[in-house]
Design an enzyme around this catalytic site. Structure first.
Site, mmCIF file in Angstrom:
data_model
loop_
_atom_site.group_PDB
_atom_site.id
_atom_site.type_symbol
_atom_site.label_atom_id
_atom_site.label_comp_id
_atom_site.label_asym_id
_atom_site.label_seq_id
_atom_site.Cartn_x
_atom_site.Cartn_y
_atom_site.Cartn_z
ATOM 1 N N HIS A 106 0.841 -1.070 -0.026
ATOM 2 C CA HIS A 106 0.105 0.102 -0.034
ATOM 3 C C HIS A 106 0.904 1.346 -0.137
ATOM 4 C CE1 HIS A 106 -3.688 -2.473 0.778
ATOM 5 N NE2 HIS A 106 -4.262 -1.612 0.147
ATOM 6 N N ASP A 147 -6.479 4.998 9.846
ATOM 7 C CA ASP A 147 -8.010 5.180 9.147
ATOM 8 C C ASP A 147 -8.442 4.016 8.362
ATOM 9 O OD1 ASP A 147 -7.976 7.513 10.728
ATOM 10 O OD2 ASP A 147 -7.221 8.500 8.597
ATOM 11 N N GLU A 263 -9.972 14.270 14.052
ATOM 12 C CA GLU A 263 -9.375 14.462 12.776
ATOM 13 C C GLU A 263 -9.892 15.932 12.069
ATOM 14 O OE1 GLU A 263 -8.785 11.497 9.916
ATOM 15 O OE2 GLU A 263 -7.588 10.246 11.222
HETATM 16 C C1 LIG Z 1 -5.962 3.632 1.257
HETATM 17 C C2 LIG Z 1 -5.061 3.785 2.258
HETATM 18 C C3 LIG Z 1 -4.922 4.154 3.638
HETATM 19 C C4 LIG Z 1 -4.096 4.555 4.444
HETATM 20 N N1 LIG Z 1 -4.288 5.333 5.686
HETATM 21 C C5 LIG Z 1 -3.312 5.174 6.623
HETATM 22 C C6 LIG Z 1 -3.565 5.677 7.804
HETATM 23 O O1 LIG Z 1 -4.680 6.047 8.213
HETATM 24 N N2 LIG Z 1 -2.470 5.981 8.742
HETATM 25 C C7 LIG Z 1 -1.263 5.728 8.419
HETATM 26 O O2 LIG Z 1 -0.492 5.936 9.121
HETATM 27 N N3 LIG Z 1 -0.935 5.003 7.220
HETATM 28 C C8 LIG Z 1 -2.055 4.905 6.184
HETATM 29 N N4 LIG Z 1 -1.786 4.512 4.941
HETATM 30 C C9 LIG Z 1 -0.364 4.332 4.583
HETATM 31 C C10 LIG Z 1 0.336 3.118 4.954
HETATM 32 O O3 LIG Z 1 0.664 2.984 6.232
HETATM 33 C C11 LIG Z 1 1.541 2.560 4.305
HETATM 34 O O4 LIG Z 1 1.176 2.495 3.071
HETATM 35 C C12 LIG Z 1 2.435 1.578 4.832
HETATM 36 O O5 LIG Z 1 3.446 1.384 4.001
HETATM 37 C C13 LIG Z 1 1.615 0.253 4.973
HETATM 38 O O6 LIG Z 1 1.267 -0.350 3.877
HETATM 39 P P1 LIG Z 1 1.674 -1.905 3.747
HETATM 40 O O7 LIG Z 1 1.265 -2.719 5.017
HETATM 41 O O8 LIG Z 1 1.044 -2.690 2.858
HETATM 42 O O9 LIG Z 1 3.016 -1.791 3.781
HETATM 43 P P2 LIG Z 1 4.045 -2.124 2.195
HETATM 44 O O10 LIG Z 1 3.761 -0.859 1.296
HETATM 45 O O11 LIG Z 1 4.005 -3.431 1.737
HETATM 46 O O12 LIG Z 1 5.666 -1.821 2.787
HETATM 47 C C14 LIG Z 1 5.659 -0.532 3.372
HETATM 48 C C15 LIG Z 1 7.384 -0.585 3.867
HETATM 49 O O13 LIG Z 1 7.556 -1.175 4.784
HETATM 50 C C16 LIG Z 1 8.379 -2.340 4.520
HETATM 51 N N5 LIG Z 1 7.778 -3.471 5.340
HETATM 52 C C17 LIG Z 1 6.822 -4.071 5.060
HETATM 53 N N6 LIG Z 1 6.310 -5.381 5.839
HETATM 54 C C18 LIG Z 1 7.529 -5.090 6.681
HETATM 55 C C19 LIG Z 1 7.927 -5.916 7.898
HETATM 56 N N7 LIG Z 1 7.217 -6.951 8.237
HETATM 57 N N8 LIG Z 1 9.093 -5.914 8.275
HETATM 58 C C20 LIG Z 1 9.738 -4.646 8.080
HETATM 59 N N9 LIG Z 1 9.528 -3.900 7.025
HETATM 60 C C21 LIG Z 1 8.337 -4.071 6.093
HETATM 61 C C22 LIG Z 1 8.262 -2.526 3.025
HETATM 62 O O14 LIG Z 1 9.663 -3.024 2.512
HETATM 63 C C23 LIG Z 1 8.439 -1.008 2.672
HETATM 64 O O15 LIG Z 1 9.480 -0.455 2.754
HETATM 65 C C24 LIG Z 1 -2.894 4.298 4.049
HETATM 66 C C25 LIG Z 1 -2.265 3.750 2.625
HETATM 67 C C26 LIG Z 1 -3.427 3.331 1.931
HETATM 68 C C27 LIG Z 1 -3.302 2.868 0.664
#
Ligand SMILES: Cc1cc2nc3c(=O)[nH]c(=O)nc-3n(C[C@H](O)[C@H](O)[C@H](O)COP(=O)(O)OP(=O)(O)OC[C@H]3O[C@@H](n4cnc5c(N)ncnc54)[C@H](O)[C@@H]3O)c2cc1C
Length: 505
Positions: A106, A147, A263
């Site tokens: 994400h 969120d 918020e």
């Molecule tokens: C629709 C939407 C709503 C969102 N709302 C919020 C919100 O309300 N608050 C907020 O804070 N953020 C929000 N985000 C952002 C979100 O926190 C980031 O996108 C975050 O990266 C989490 O996504 P993911 O879990 O898919 O991680 P990824 O995008 O898959 O990874 C993000 C980073 O973390 C690393 N990573 C992933 N897993 C691990 C692990 N297990 N150990 C170590 N490193 C790891 C990856 O290598 C990468 O560098 C939102 C994103 C979207 C798309």
């Protein structure tokens, strides 16, 4: 300002990484080889590496749809040991290959990608865990949410995990007791504030640079049953932020007066006061709200929530009224909902499903998220919202603006925030067509340039910097420690290359 976690009075349970499932379909085990690394083929994990085009494609883009990076393989681990084995091979190789953990992808700028390296599909680990279950089944919930719930614990802990609960409970990274982390040397370490604390603090907000989180123990509390959810509209930005700051000053964890969530957002001339992220306002209220937006150009929407259950259902209204009575929102423009806790927490999901059904979810998302110091938030409104955003008139997605308290964060962690006691999260959550995301990038650049010229010391959240200087500037006084921790825990710079902090610049 660093504060230790209080000893948990509530139950704390193991909360498995990868809350929700995403799968890589039609996958074939790896039968080819990474040209520079035949040693992988000799390992147990070779059978869990996928190289078929569909698998590689599924991890070559992300929610942002702006960056594309092709890995050589995808690892679908079934145990933590698989991740240890993979990282050890990379670490011991004369030409190490890069490795990126991927939660749900994400991210918006390729942060979970690994060009010519290996992407570790963390959801696969979850699928093999027998003990994996949701806390709600036990009547428990994390203190601090995001969120949107369809993110992973590992991904959000690598950033911060913020939301309307942050002013009171801190970001998600401030609610972690212990983690298992596989470092860039392939060592599996259990860390906490008291054990291997350097690694613990490095990983929290550490952009995946120091290790892969395979288990996290986080703070939980009894899940509330219901939520009073209120929105109030303002035409004057200073009044709006003054009221926000007043409300977040009640931030003790167990004060009756304190809200559970706060918020704020901008309403601009977009046809409807709702957007993909929220359908809070019933259609019967639309014309009343739209007429205010037409009159003022921008209306500021303050959003709060207070939880209640059987014990507090008779007092919640009184407590809410007590808080709200001194506020200066526009007369008659307060809207209230009474919803279940699950409906409140999952409020963004229905918007996602609607966009998915219209084919509008998997589109470019040139997002910009900033932390703005309280002392300059009015200048930010005048220079950015009123001048840049209104004049360019391309922003249709949600724009969030809400304050949080610095003392709920811990300065020992890698996450970077402004120096002031109160600062604002501002999120431009743009969706665009595939042909015009450049327009939003131009606007983002103009906003950053304005802040720079005006001396507004913002920090990017979910940051993206094109140069090493940009990153050094981002971390400020924390850069030295950040770089030293990288040398200690991932000396060959194997992990999370997609962040482009140490690699590929
Ligand atoms: C629709 C939407 C709503 C969102 N709302 C919020 C919100 O309300 N608050 C907020 O804070 N953020 C929000 N985000 C952002 C979100 O926190 C980031 O996108 C975050 O990266 C989490 O996504 P993911 O879990 O898919 O991680 P990824 O995008 O898959 O990874 C993000 C980073 O973390 C690393 N990573 C992933 N897993 C691990 C692990 N297990 N150990 C170590 N490193 C790891 C990856 O290598 C990468 O560098 C939102 C994103 C979207 C798309």
């Amino acid at each position: 300002m660093a504060e230790n976690f209080p000893i948990p009075t509530y139950i704390v349970v193991i909360f498995i990484i990868s809350l929700l499932i995403s799968t890589i379909g039609n996958s074939k085990p790896w039968s080819a080889s990474l040209s520079h690394n035949n040693r992988l083929l000799a390992l147990d994990v070779a059978g869990k590496l996928l190289v078929d085009p569909d698998s590689l494609k599924s991890v070559s883009s992300d929610f942002g749809h702006i960056v594309k990076e092709h890995p050589k393989a995808v690892l679908c681990p079934s145990t933590t040991q698989d991740i240890v084995s993979l990282i050890k091979v990379a670490y011991n190789d004369s030409i190490p290959f890069s490795i990126a953990a991927r939660g749900h992808g994400h991210s918006t700028r390729g942060q979970a990608m690994a060009h010519d390296g290996v992407v570790v599909d963390m959801s696969s680990l979850k699928n093999h865990r027998n003990g994996s279950r949701t806390t709600l089944e036990y009547g428990l919930a994390p203190l601090s949410f995001t969120d949107y719930l369809y993110l992973t614990v590992g991904g959000t802990l690598s950033n911060a995990g913020i939301s309307g609960q942050t002013f009171r409970y801190g970001p998600q990274i401030a609610n972690v007791y212990e983690m298992d982390v596989v470092t860039g040397k392939g060592e599996l370490v259990t860390c906490s504030a008291y054990k291997s604390s350097d690694l613990f603090y490095a990983v929290l907000g550490g952009f995946g640079q120091f290790g892969i989180i395979t288990r996290a123990r986080i703070a939980l509390e009894p899940a509330p049953k219901r939520v009073k959810w209120v929105r109030m509209l303002y035409s004057n930005f200073s009044t709006f932020t003054k009221d926000q700051e007043y409300l977040i000053s009640f931030n003790g964890r167990r004060q009756n007066l304190a809200l559970n969530y706060l918020e704020g957002s901008l309403l601009m001339d977009q046809g409807s006061p709702n957007n993909w992220r929220s359908s809070f306002f019933p259609s019967s209220d639309h014309s009343k709200i739209i007429s205010q937006v037409t009159k003022h150009g921008i209306i500021y929407c303050l959003e709060v929530a207070k939880y209640y259950d059987d014990h507090t259902k008779n007092t919640v209204d009184k407590e809410l009224q007590q808080l709200i009575k001194g506020l200066s929102f526009l007369p008659g423009l307060m809207f209230e909902k009474n919803v279940s806790n699950v409906e409140f927490l999952n409020r963004v999901r229905s918007g996602e499903l609607k966009l998915q059904s219209q084919g509008l979810w998997d589109v470019p998302h040139p997002w910009l998220n900033l932390f703005v110091p309280k002392s300059r938030i009015v200048d930010f409104n005048n220079g950015v919202f009123k001048e840049i955003v209104l004049k360019r008139n391309i922003t249709t997605g949600p724009v969030l603006v809400y304050p949080m308290n610095r003392n709920k964060w811990d300065d020992r962690m890698s996450a970077v925030i402004p120096e002031e006691d109160v600062f604002y999260a501002v999120g431009f959550l743009h969706s665009s067509g595939f042909g015009n995301w450049g327009d939003f990038e131009e606007q983002n650049k103009e906003i950053l340039k304005f802040c720079d010229n005006a001396g507004i010391k913002i920090k990017q959240y979910l940051p993206h910097h094109a140069t090493k200087e940009g990153w050094i500037n981002h971390f400020g006084s924390k850069w030295k420690t950040f770089a030293e921790r990288k040398a200690q825990f991932d000396p060959k710079m194997i992990l999370a290359p997609g962040q482009r902090i140490f690699n590929n610049i």
